[in-house]
Design a protein around this motif. Structure first.
Motif, PDB file in Angstrom:
ATOM      1  N   VAL A  13       0.809  -1.223   0.000  1.00  0.00           N
ATOM      2  CA  VAL A  13       0.000   0.000   0.000  1.00  0.00           C
ATOM      3  C   VAL A  13       0.845   1.278   0.000  1.00  0.00           C
ATOM      4  O   VAL A  13       0.512   2.233  -0.712  1.00  0.00           O
ATOM      5  N   PRO A  14       1.950   1.363   0.783  1.00  0.00           N
ATOM      6  CA  PRO A  14       2.754   2.592   0.710  1.00  0.00           C
ATOM      7  C   PRO A  14       3.233   2.922  -0.695  1.00  0.00           C
ATOM      8  O   PRO A  14       3.290   4.102  -1.082  1.00  0.00           O
ATOM      9  N   SER A  15       3.572   1.919  -1.484  1.00  0.00           N
ATOM     10  CA  SER A  15       4.011   2.172  -2.854  1.00  0.00           C
ATOM     11  C   SER A  15       2.864   2.687  -3.725  1.00  0.00           C
ATOM     12  O   SER A  15       3.055   3.581  -4.558  1.00  0.00           O
ATOM     13  N   LEU A  16       1.674   2.131  -3.533  1.00  0.00           N
ATOM     14  CA  LEU A  16       0.514   2.628  -4.276  1.00  0.00           C
ATOM     15  C   LEU A  16       0.258   4.090  -3.932  1.00  0.00           C
ATOM     16  O   LEU A  16       0.045   4.929  -4.819  1.00  0.00           O
ATOM     17  N   HIS A  17       0.305   4.415  -2.645  1.00  0.00           N
ATOM     18  CA  HIS A  17       0.084   5.799  -2.230  1.00  0.00           C
ATOM     19  C   HIS A  17       1.158   6.722  -2.796  1.00  0.00           C
ATOM     20  O   HIS A  17       0.857   7.854  -3.222  1.00  0.00           O
ATOM     21  N   ALA A  18       2.415   6.255  -2.812  1.00  0.00           N
ATOM     22  CA  ALA A  18       3.498   7.079  -3.342  1.00  0.00           C
ATOM     23  C   ALA A  18       3.307   7.346  -4.833  1.00  0.00           C
ATOM     24  O   ALA A  18       3.563   8.461  -5.314  1.00  0.00           O
ATOM     25  N   LEU A  19       2.860   6.346  -5.578  1.00  0.00           N
ATOM     26  CA  LEU A  19       2.616   6.539  -7.003  1.00  0.00           C
ATOM     27  C   LEU A  19       1.444   7.492  -7.243  1.00  0.00           C
ATOM     28  O   LEU A  19       1.474   8.306  -8.174  1.00  0.00           O
ATOM     29  N   LEU A  20       0.424   7.402  -6.410  1.00  0.00           N
ATOM     30  CA  LEU A  20      -0.713   8.310  -6.549  1.00  0.00           C
ATOM     31  C   LEU A  20      -0.310   9.760  -6.284  1.00  0.00           C
ATOM     32  O   LEU A  20      -0.912  10.693  -6.845  1.00  0.00           O
ATOM     33  N   ALA A  21       0.703   9.950  -5.438  1.00  0.00           N
ATOM     34  CA  ALA A  21       1.176  11.302  -5.123  1.00  0.00           C
ATOM     35  C   ALA A  21       2.245  11.795  -6.095  1.00  0.00           C
ATOM     36  O   ALA A  21       2.709  12.927  -5.973  1.00  0.00           O
ATOM     37  N   SER A  22       2.653  10.951  -7.034  1.00  0.00           N
ATOM     38  CA  SER A  22       3.726  11.288  -7.965  1.00  0.00           C
ATOM     39  C   SER A  22       3.170  11.943  -9.227  1.00  0.00           C
ATOM     40  O   SER A  22       1.963  12.171  -9.363  1.00  0.00           O
ATOM     41  N   ASP A  23       4.071  12.205 -10.166  1.00  0.00           N
ATOM     42  CA  ASP A  23       3.656  12.777 -11.452  1.00  0.00           C
ATOM     43  C   ASP A  23       3.102  11.733 -12.412  1.00  0.00           C
ATOM     44  O   ASP A  23       2.633  12.074 -13.497  1.00  0.00           O
ATOM     45  N   HIS A  24       3.197  10.469 -12.023  1.00  0.00           N
ATOM     46  CA  HIS A  24       2.683   9.400 -12.883  1.00  0.00           C
ATOM     47  C   HIS A  24       1.173   9.260 -12.704  1.00  0.00           C
ATOM     48  O   HIS A  24       0.612   9.639 -11.672  1.00  0.00           O
ATOM     49  N   GLU A  25       0.519   8.682 -13.683  1.00  0.00           N
ATOM     50  CA  GLU A  25      -0.928   8.483 -13.639  1.00  0.00           C
ATOM     51  C   GLU A  25      -1.229   7.005 -13.405  1.00  0.00           C
ATOM     52  O   GLU A  25      -0.966   6.169 -14.274  1.00  0.00           O
ATOM     53  N   LEU A 165       9.901  -5.539   7.557  1.00  0.00           N
ATOM     54  CA  LEU A 165       9.165  -5.406   6.298  1.00  0.00           C
ATOM     55  C   LEU A 165       8.393  -4.090   6.259  1.00  0.00           C
ATOM     56  O   LEU A 165       8.314  -3.433   5.203  1.00  0.00           O
ATOM     57  N   ASP A 166       7.845  -3.675   7.390  1.00  0.00           N
ATOM     58  CA  ASP A 166       7.137  -2.395   7.432  1.00  0.00           C
ATOM     59  C   ASP A 166       8.079  -1.245   7.093  1.00  0.00           C
ATOM     60  O   ASP A 166       7.705  -0.326   6.350  1.00  0.00           O
ATOM     61  N   ARG A 167       9.300  -1.276   7.629  1.00  0.00           N
ATOM     62  CA  ARG A 167      10.257  -0.213   7.325  1.00  0.00           C
ATOM     63  C   ARG A 167      10.664  -0.237   5.856  1.00  0.00           C
ATOM     64  O   ARG A 167      10.780   0.801   5.203  1.00  0.00           O
ATOM     65  N   LEU A 168      10.906  -1.429   5.337  1.00  0.00           N
ATOM     66  CA  LEU A 168      11.300  -1.546   3.940  1.00  0.00           C
ATOM     67  C   LEU A 168      10.171  -1.102   3.004  1.00  0.00           C
ATOM     68  O   LEU A 168      10.420  -0.501   1.950  1.00  0.00           O
ATOM     69  N   ALA A 169       8.943  -1.400   3.382  1.00  0.00           N
ATOM     70  CA  ALA A 169       7.806  -0.992   2.553  1.00  0.00           C
ATOM     71  C   ALA A 169       7.716   0.522   2.470  1.00  0.00           C
ATOM     72  O   ALA A 169       7.457   1.085   1.390  1.00  0.00           O
ATOM     73  N   ALA A 170       7.940   1.199   3.606  1.00  0.00           N
ATOM     74  CA  ALA A 170       7.878   2.663   3.626  1.00  0.00           C
ATOM     75  C   ALA A 170       9.065   3.279   2.888  1.00  0.00           C
ATOM     76  O   ALA A 170       8.906   4.212   2.086  1.00  0.00           O
ATOM     77  N   ALA A 171      10.267   2.751   3.137  1.00  0.00           N
ATOM     78  CA  ALA A 171      11.464   3.310   2.520  1.00  0.00           C
ATOM     79  C   ALA A 171      11.598   2.921   1.060  1.00  0.00           C
ATOM     80  O   ALA A 171      12.231   3.633   0.266  1.00  0.00           O
ATOM     81  N   GLY A 172      11.014   1.800   0.668  1.00  0.00           N
ATOM     82  CA  GLY A 172      11.115   1.343  -0.708  1.00  0.00           C
ATOM     83  C   GLY A 172      10.168   2.055  -1.658  1.00  0.00           C
ATOM     84  O   GLY A 172      10.418   2.090  -2.871  1.00  0.00           O
ATOM     85  N   ALA A 173       9.083   2.629  -1.142  1.00  0.00           N
ATOM     86  CA  ALA A 173       8.110   3.292  -2.012  1.00  0.00           C
ATOM     87  C   ALA A 173       8.739   4.434  -2.814  1.00  0.00           C
ATOM     88  O   ALA A 173       8.521   4.522  -4.039  1.00  0.00           O
ATOM     89  N   PRO A 174       9.530   5.318  -2.191  1.00  0.00           N
ATOM     90  CA  PRO A 174      10.177   6.367  -3.002  1.00  0.00           C
ATOM     91  C   PRO A 174      11.152   5.798  -4.030  1.00  0.00           C
ATOM     92  O   PRO A 174      11.336   6.397  -5.099  1.00  0.00           O
ATOM     93  N   LEU A 175      11.788   4.673  -3.716  1.00  0.00           N
ATOM     94  CA  LEU A 175      12.691   4.038  -4.677  1.00  0.00           C
ATOM     95  C   LEU A 175      11.920   3.606  -5.924  1.00  0.00           C
ATOM     96  O   LEU A 175      12.396   3.780  -7.052  1.00  0.00           O
ATOM     97  N   LEU A 176      10.741   3.035  -5.731  1.00  0.00           N
ATOM     98  CA  LEU A 176       9.927   2.626  -6.878  1.00  0.00           C
ATOM     99  C   LEU A 176       9.559   3.830  -7.731  1.00  0.00           C
ATOM    100  O   LEU A 176       9.668   3.795  -8.965  1.00  0.00           O
TER     101      LEU A 176
END
Length: 318
Positions: A13-25, A165-176
């Protein structure tokens, strides 16, 4: 870029939220179908499914992304790229070739280490001091594709697979997001994975959480933390299963035989192949989690009290 996001559990979910907040659609989400949850086995949408609906995104549910109906639906979304985080289903052709820039996976290890379904659990069990996350281009092999980016994370002495895993999920979202940014602006330089340093992280079964008290305390501590919260660590007493939470290593305690239980001023101790370990929380058969001291008082442990020692029989630690 137009992005289809593929993921299933809460760590995606953090990665989905990060993508929704990005310039990507984000034009759609692919997730596994609702699964039975709880004692009543109620069919429940995945965390990613719920997050997608909250965001008003179209949702495709399937564990067969190569099925004709899913391929048709994906094609209609016209994705430039598909971003994947813990989707949990095999991706293969012709799905892999459908988006212009392929499928980019956020994987929770420093590839080529710990390829497979349970990289965080295996990293803790193995005693790794540093782990991280990688983004890579999915290809036919198991997590073998070229790497676009990495980030590192320290494994803390008290980490469980859940907390790490929770930390990696949060920190990995900006990497994606940054990896997709690089693909979009043409600066991405995927690097082939080296042949050295490959290790595998297959999904853990319930039997992998069975503790052999003849093993060293350090190995038992890591095994329990790696199996927490899933698939769960456990032992038996008089043949009945007892669930185990993380333990502490009692280096100054009196030596106990493997599996032997003792209630001392230092807590409820269990003997191992080296130092005793101090129990934290446990769940006796048919009961909820409780402090080990509370369980010991109710169980009225005597000097002969012990957990079963099974050696290297089927289902014990390997």
């Amino acid at each position: 870029m137009r992005v289809v996001f593929a993921g299933t559990p809460a760590v995606a979910v953090p990665s989905l939220h990060a993508l929704l907040a990005s310039d990507h659609e984000v034009v759609g989400v692919l997730t596994r179908p609702p699964a039975p949850v709880g004692r009543k086995r109620v069919l429940t949408p995945s965390p990613v499914h719920r997050a997608a609906e909250d965001a008003g995104l179209p949702v495709l549910t399937s564990d067969r992304p190569h099925a004709d109906d899913i391929l048709t639906a994906l094609h209609a979304l016209e994705p430039d790229v598909c971003a994947v985080v813990a989707y949990g289903a095999l991706l293969r052709e012709p799905a892999l070739s459908l988006p212009t820039h392929g499928w980019i996976n956020l994987h929770f290890s420093l590839l080529p280490a710990w390829r497979g379904a349970a990289p965080v659990q295996h990293a803790i069990i193995a005693g790794d001091e540093i782990t991280g996350a990688s983004t890579f281009q999915i290809e036919a092999g198991l997590d073998t594709g070229p790497v676009l980016g990495t980030m590192t994370e320290t494994v803390r002495p008290t980490d469980t697979s859940g907390t790490l895993l929770d930390r990696l999920a949060a920190a990995g979202a900006p990497l994606l997001v940054s990896s997709l940014d690089a693909i979009a602006d043409g600066s991405a330089r995927p690097q082939p994975q080296p042949d050295d340093g490959v290790s595998l992280a297959p999904r853990l079964a319930a039997s992998d959480g069975h503790i052999d008290w003849q093993h060293p305390a350090v190995a038992i501590d890591r095994r329990i933390r790696g199996c927490t919260p899933a698939p769960g660590a456990w032992t038996t007493r008089d043949g009945s299963r007892v669930k185990l939470g993380p333990v502490g290593i009692a280096t100054d305690a009196t030596t106990l035989a493997p599996g032997q239980l003792a209630v001392t001023n230092d807590g409820v101790l269990v003997g191992t192949g080296t130092h005793p370990v101090r129990l934290g929380e446990i769940a006796p058969p048919g009961k909820s989690w409780m402090a080990a001291a509370d369980w010991a008082r109710g169980a009225r442990l005597d000097a002969a009290a012990a957990f079963d020692v099974t050696g290297d029989s089927e289902g014990t630690i390997r």
